[in-house]
Design a protein around this motif. Structure first.
Motif, PDB file in Angstrom:
ATOM      1  N   GLU A 167     -41.013 -21.212 -10.149  1.00 10.46           N
ATOM      2  CA  GLU A 167     -40.220 -19.785 -10.185  1.00 10.46           C
ATOM      3  C   GLU A 167     -39.097 -19.993  -9.092  1.00 10.46           C
ATOM      4  OE1 GLU A 167     -43.178 -16.347  -9.917  1.00 10.46           O
ATOM      5  OE2 GLU A 167     -44.118 -18.155  -9.035  1.00 10.46           O
ATOM      6  N   GLU A 168     -37.895 -19.499  -9.626  1.00  9.07           N
ATOM      7  CA  GLU A 168     -36.856 -19.298  -8.645  1.00  9.07           C
ATOM      8  C   GLU A 168     -36.486 -20.727  -8.002  1.00  9.07           C
ATOM      9  OE1 GLU A 168     -36.009 -15.424  -7.033  1.00  9.07           O
ATOM     10  OE2 GLU A 168     -38.374 -15.588  -6.451  1.00  9.07           O
ATOM     11  N   GLY A 170     -34.667 -24.004  -6.785  1.00  6.70           N
ATOM     12  CA  GLY A 170     -33.328 -23.990  -5.718  1.00  6.70           C
ATOM     13  C   GLY A 170     -32.897 -23.192  -4.753  1.00  6.70           C
ATOM     14  N   THR A 171     -33.852 -22.081  -4.661  1.00  4.07           N
ATOM     15  CA  THR A 171     -33.687 -20.857  -3.745  1.00  4.07           C
ATOM     16  C   THR A 171     -34.746 -20.785  -2.833  1.00  4.07           C
ATOM     17  OG1 THR A 171     -35.297 -19.048  -4.635  1.00  4.07           O
ATOM     18  CG2 THR A 171     -32.732 -19.464  -5.893  1.00  4.07           C
ATOM     19  N   GLU A 172     -34.559 -20.149  -1.575  1.00  2.00           N
ATOM     20  CA  GLU A 172     -35.507 -20.020  -0.631  1.00  2.00           C
ATOM     21  C   GLU A 172     -36.679 -19.487  -1.135  1.00  2.00           C
ATOM     22  OE1 GLU A 172     -33.756 -15.783   1.121  1.00  2.00           O
ATOM     23  OE2 GLU A 172     -33.480 -17.761   2.434  1.00  2.00           O
ATOM     24  N   ASN A 173     -36.765 -18.756  -2.336  1.00  2.00           N
ATOM     25  CA  ASN A 173     -37.998 -18.321  -2.776  1.00  2.00           C
ATOM     26  C   ASN A 173     -38.882 -19.074  -3.764  1.00  2.00           C
ATOM     27  OD1 ASN A 173     -37.553 -15.722  -1.264  1.00  2.00           O
ATOM     28  ND2 ASN A 173     -36.144 -15.147  -2.927  1.00  2.00           N
ATOM     29  N   GLU A 174     -38.142 -20.367  -3.856  1.00  2.00           N
ATOM     30  CA  GLU A 174     -38.899 -21.281  -5.026  1.00  2.00           C
ATOM     31  C   GLU A 174     -40.398 -21.411  -4.566  1.00  2.00           C
ATOM     32  OE1 GLU A 174     -38.871 -25.861  -5.181  1.00  2.00           O
ATOM     33  OE2 GLU A 174     -37.107 -25.096  -5.560  1.00  2.00           O
ATOM     34  N   ARG A 175     -41.152 -21.138  -5.643  1.00  2.00           N
ATOM     35  CA  ARG A 175     -42.535 -21.431  -5.728  1.00  2.00           C
ATOM     36  C   ARG A 175     -43.064 -22.191  -6.888  1.00  2.00           C
ATOM     37  NH1 ARG A 175     -45.854 -16.127  -5.395  1.00  2.00           N
ATOM     38  NH2 ARG A 175     -45.297 -15.790  -7.592  1.00  2.00           N
ATOM     39  N   VAL A 176     -43.943 -23.113  -6.743  1.00  2.00           N
ATOM     40  CA  VAL A 176     -44.548 -23.983  -7.796  1.00  2.00           C
ATOM     41  C   VAL A 176     -46.080 -23.501  -7.853  1.00  2.00           C
ATOM     42  CG1 VAL A 176     -44.861 -26.268  -8.892  1.00  2.00           C
ATOM     43  CG2 VAL A 176     -42.756 -25.701  -7.726  1.00  2.00           C
ATOM     44  N   SER A 177     -46.600 -23.210  -9.177  1.00  2.00           N
ATOM     45  CA  SER A 177     -47.967 -22.915  -9.206  1.00  2.00           C
ATOM     46  C   SER A 177     -48.393 -23.753 -10.175  1.00  2.00           C
ATOM     47  CB  SER A 177     -48.276 -21.421  -9.377  1.00  2.00           C
ATOM     48  OG  SER A 177     -47.593 -20.721  -8.418  1.00  2.00           O
ATOM     49  N   ASP A 186     -53.035 -13.075 -15.640  1.00  2.00           N
ATOM     50  CA  ASP A 186     -53.385 -12.538 -14.522  1.00  2.00           C
ATOM     51  C   ASP A 186     -52.512 -12.490 -13.304  1.00  2.00           C
ATOM     52  OD1 ASP A 186     -55.903 -12.599 -15.957  1.00  2.00           O
ATOM     53  OD2 ASP A 186     -56.679 -14.071 -14.874  1.00  2.00           O
ATOM     54  N   HIS A 187     -51.262 -13.326 -13.270  1.00  2.00           N
ATOM     55  CA  HIS A 187     -50.250 -13.066 -12.359  1.00  2.00           C
ATOM     56  C   HIS A 187     -49.122 -12.443 -12.791  1.00  2.00           C
ATOM     57  CE1 HIS A 187     -52.480 -16.122  -9.977  1.00  2.00           C
ATOM     58  NE2 HIS A 187     -52.957 -16.632 -11.185  1.00  2.00           N
ATOM     59  N   THR A 188     -48.281 -11.827 -11.744  1.00  2.00           N
ATOM     60  CA  THR A 188     -46.918 -11.704 -12.162  1.00  2.00           C
ATOM     61  C   THR A 188     -45.935 -12.514 -11.553  1.00  2.00           C
ATOM     62  OG1 THR A 188     -47.579  -9.071 -11.675  1.00  2.00           O
ATOM     63  CG2 THR A 188     -45.148  -9.670 -11.349  1.00  2.00           C
ATOM     64  N   TRP A 189     -45.051 -12.919 -12.366  1.00  2.00           N
ATOM     65  CA  TRP A 189     -44.441 -13.887 -12.313  1.00  2.00           C
ATOM     66  C   TRP A 189     -42.540 -13.568 -12.081  1.00  2.00           C
ATOM     67  CZ3 TRP A 189     -46.955 -18.342 -11.503  1.00  2.00           C
ATOM     68  CH2 TRP A 189     -48.442 -18.213 -12.419  1.00  2.00           C
ATOM     69  N   ARG A 190     -41.990 -14.261 -11.036  1.00  2.00           N
ATOM     70  CA  ARG A 190     -40.609 -14.029 -10.819  1.00  2.00           C
ATOM     71  C   ARG A 190     -39.755 -14.846 -11.571  1.00  2.00           C
ATOM     72  NH1 ARG A 190     -42.451 -15.163  -5.260  1.00  2.00           N
ATOM     73  NH2 ARG A 190     -41.127 -16.922  -5.401  1.00  2.00           N
ATOM     74  N   ASP A 191     -38.625 -14.093 -12.046  1.00  2.00           N
ATOM     75  CA  ASP A 191     -37.720 -14.611 -12.893  1.00  2.00           C
ATOM     76  C   ASP A 191     -36.537 -15.252 -11.985  1.00  2.00           C
ATOM     77  OD1 ASP A 191     -38.788 -14.423 -15.581  1.00  2.00           O
ATOM     78  OD2 ASP A 191     -38.224 -12.131 -15.390  1.00  2.00           O
ATOM     79  N   PRO A 192     -35.852 -16.235 -12.492  1.00  2.00           N
ATOM     80  CA  PRO A 192     -36.100 -17.196 -13.507  1.00  2.00           C
ATOM     81  C   PRO A 192     -37.283 -17.942 -13.233  1.00  2.00           C
ATOM     82  CG  PRO A 192     -34.213 -18.067 -12.341  1.00  2.00           C
ATOM     83  CD  PRO A 192     -34.688 -16.593 -11.552  1.00  2.00           C
TER      84      PRO A 192
END
Length: 405
Positions: A167-168, A170-177, A186-192
């Motif tokens: 998710e996101e 290259g940004t400070e909100n980057e997350r890998v799951s 079961d999850h809410t995912w952020r775009d892009p």
């Protein structure tokens, strides 16, 4: 018309000197909201929010001055460059590329991606993207709102896959799951976000290949394989030449979902999967399902095998594009026609049985073709006949759709 248009790919890292120079000279800048907030954009520049690429391209084409377009990742890879280069707009485009989101996702996962299929999923193409995930062991999915990790997981019901959701990037909100596909809803995912979908039998040869994506040279040549390749003892409707005719009539391809009903030893299901399609193989016999699974493993293709008796077992299966009915007769063909696949192929042993199936397909709105297929095998040492098979090959085809489902 704009004097110059520079498309800048941004992966979250500091802008290059070329990108800063193009932005500094721009009198119009187009991009998403987070792009238009960049401090490098001149205060006096006109800002255009990218929504419809066509509308944005028209505004850029009508602009008198220098334009810059900001896009995430590499804008030449499933990106804005294609839209801007449409001859209708007459734009000359320069590109400053960034690291594509697919390359970044695989880098975060620490995996090579030259052997991955890459697809774009939005609501109109979601099911075809899912079919690629069914058919291939490594797929990168560029998602969109309404066609994200949750929707992918729901449509992959019954098929076990592992998701790497980035998710996101290259940004400070980057997350890998990392999670299994059945948990994605079961999850809410952020775009892009980008989803790497992994699982099934590995079909690629270890040690690297020569072509990106699926290697078409893996496995033996031929649309179909000899009966002996499946251990012999194939059923009446599984002879090699009949399978070749059925395969030619259906034309399965990447993005399609094929039903093989009455899969027997799995010969046709494997042939269709080798063509790049996703396949659901159905049979009520446990031994047939086991032979089909063994054949899939032997040829390194992905199959979903469903044990049950048609037509009842078909009720909960996802919508097919093309269907082979290898057993069950007119009742099963009628149930399949109710689901409206583009093409249906089946065979009959007698003319009366062929007429019964053909009339039913016609009543369902299909254009029907029937051919008497006869195959005679010869021992070339003595040129004597060794085996003869005769079958009525029926094909039903719906009027062509303008767009794939």
């Amino acid at each position: 018309m704009a004097d110059r248009v520079t498309v800048i790919g941004w992966d979250g890292s500091p802008l290059t000197e070329a990108a800063r120079g193009a932005l500094g000279a721009a009198t119009l800048v187009a991009g998403a909201a987070h792009h238009l907030a960049l401090p490098e954009i001149p205060r006096a520049a006109e800002r255009v929010r990218l929504g419809s690429l066509t509308l944005a391209a028209r505004r850029i084409a009508a602009h008198r001055g220098t334009a810059a377009v900001l896009a995430d990742g590499d804008p030449g890879f499933f990106g804005v460059v294609r839209a801007l280069r449409d001859p209708a707009f007459g734009l000359e485009v320069e590109v400053v590329p960034g690291v594509s989101s697919v390359a970044a996702a695989f880098a975060r996962a620490g995996m090579p991606w030259d052997d991955a299929e890459v697809v774009v999923a939005h609501p109109r193409t979601l099911r075809r993207a899912v079919n690629v995930c069914r058919a291939h062991p490594k797929v990168a999915v560029l998602t969109a709102p309404g066609a994200g990790p949750a929707e992918l997981g729901l449509l992959l019901d019954g098929v076990h896959r592992t998701f790497v959701v980035c998710e996101e990037l290259g940004t400070e909100n980057e997350r890998v799951s990392v999670l299994t596909s059945d948990k994605a809803a079961d999850h809410t995912w952020r775009d892009p976000n980008v989803v790497i979908v992994i699982g099934g039998h590995p079909g690629a040869v270890e040690g690297g290949g020569w072509i990106a994506g699926r290697d078409p040279a893996v496995g033996p040549r031929g649309w179909t394989q000899p009966d002996e390749a499946y251990g012999g003892g194939l059923g009446e409707g599984e002879s090699e030449l009949l399978r070749a005719a059925q395969l030619a009539r259906l034309g399965p391809r990447t993005g399609d979902l094929v039903w093989d009903i009455g899969c027997g030893a799995g010969a046709f299901a494997v042939d269709a999967a080798r063509a790049g399609a996703a396949v659901i193989a159905v049979d009520h016999d446990q031994a047939a399902c086991a032979r089909t699974d063994a054949a899939a493993r032997a040829f390194g293709v992905q199959l979903q095998i469903v044990r049950g008796r048609a037509p009842h077992v078909l009720e909960n299966l996802p919508e097919p594009d093309v269907v082979r009915v290898g057993g069950g007769g007119a009742a099963v063909v009628s149930a399949v026609a109710d689901r409206r696949p583009q093409r249906i192929v089946t065979h009959a042993a007698t003319r009366d049985a062929a007429e019964l199936v053909g009339r039913d397909l016609t009543e369902h709105g299909y254009r029907v073709e029937c051919a008497l297929v006869q195959a005679v095998e010869l021992d070339t040492r003595a040129w004597t006949e060794t085996e003869r098979s005769v079958a009525f090959l029926l094909t039903g085809e719906l009027p062509r759709r303008d767009t794939p489902r």
